[in-house]
Write an enzyme that holds these catalytic residues in place. Sequence first.
Site, mmCIF file in Angstrom:
data_model
loop_
_atom_site.group_PDB
_atom_site.id
_atom_site.type_symbol
_atom_site.label_atom_id
_atom_site.label_comp_id
_atom_site.label_asym_id
_atom_site.label_seq_id
_atom_site.Cartn_x
_atom_site.Cartn_y
_atom_site.Cartn_z
ATOM 1 C CG HIS A 1 -1.804 1.250 1.425
ATOM 2 N ND1 HIS A 1 -3.060 1.303 0.935
ATOM 3 C CD2 HIS A 1 -1.505 2.333 2.058
ATOM 4 C CE1 HIS A 1 -3.545 2.569 1.291
ATOM 5 N NE2 HIS A 1 -2.395 3.245 2.067
ATOM 6 C CD GLU A 2 2.184 3.592 3.982
ATOM 7 O OE1 GLU A 2 2.520 4.764 3.070
ATOM 8 O OE2 GLU A 2 1.076 3.688 4.266
ATOM 9 C CG HIS B 1 -0.105 6.246 -0.692
ATOM 10 N ND1 HIS B 1 -0.814 6.623 -1.286
ATOM 11 C CD2 HIS B 1 -0.072 5.692 0.382
ATOM 12 C CE1 HIS B 1 -2.031 6.542 -0.545
ATOM 13 N NE2 HIS B 1 -1.532 5.842 0.419
ATOM 14 C CD GLU C 1 -5.231 6.521 2.053
ATOM 15 O OE1 GLU C 1 -4.846 5.417 1.864
ATOM 16 O OE2 GLU C 1 -4.775 6.785 3.267
#
Length: 260
Positions: free
Chosen positions: A133-134, A137, A192
Amino acid sequence: MKLKTFIAAAIALMVLAVAPAASAQLNIGRAAKSLGKAAQAVTLTDQQMVQYVKEYIDWMDKHNPVLPDDDPYTQRLNRLTEGLTSVEGMPLNFKVYNVIDVNAFACADGSVRVFAALMDIMDDDELLGVIGHEVGHVAHKDSKKAFKQALLTSALMDGVASTNGKAAALTDSQLGKLGEAMVGASYSKKQENAADEYGYEFLKSHNKNPRAMAKSFKKLKELQGDTKTSKVNQLFSSHPDLDSRIKRMEERADKEGYTE
């Protein structure tokens, strides 16, 4: 020195409010000065951004306890991220902060920092989902936009001035203020969701069960409970609407035949 920690994230634009007529002239002058500095920040070159991000992550690593290569936490993280050297052409690097906050963040230069307390509560698949997930980004340039906006909103404009195209170095105090600005980071729902999808595919590409994305969100939600002083509060403020995200990840896993 103990630094407040954060998830690296998009920061809301600052709105300049003009006060009533009695002090309008003074406030307009201040607003004009702030807007001028903001414009300067917005026009930062990629080279200047690279310099500021490097200054910042170096400062973060200096002011947080980084676990050494032979530490079990670091060895576990290195094992999980083995082969993950770059994303969208950007080199990645990983370190563990030995802090009690349940958190992780990715910086615009590809630096990913995972906190020991988060590793304590996650199994390998869940932790890899959070890392994915990070990294999402970073891949989607969310981290870069967030960092640039932090410069805009954290009263660091005096440090953004440049000479002959070279960005001025930030002072220790200015870097601290930048950290304070990043504490309140929050990505948009669209960002997100996109990062969630990236993390889901990231798990699949590593031959892991992508249902771990939903499991990691559930675990964080259970930890938060009703307390307002929980160490996961920053994580929740930066990653809102977990219920719908859990549902979306579970529905996709069900549709694709991934069971518990």
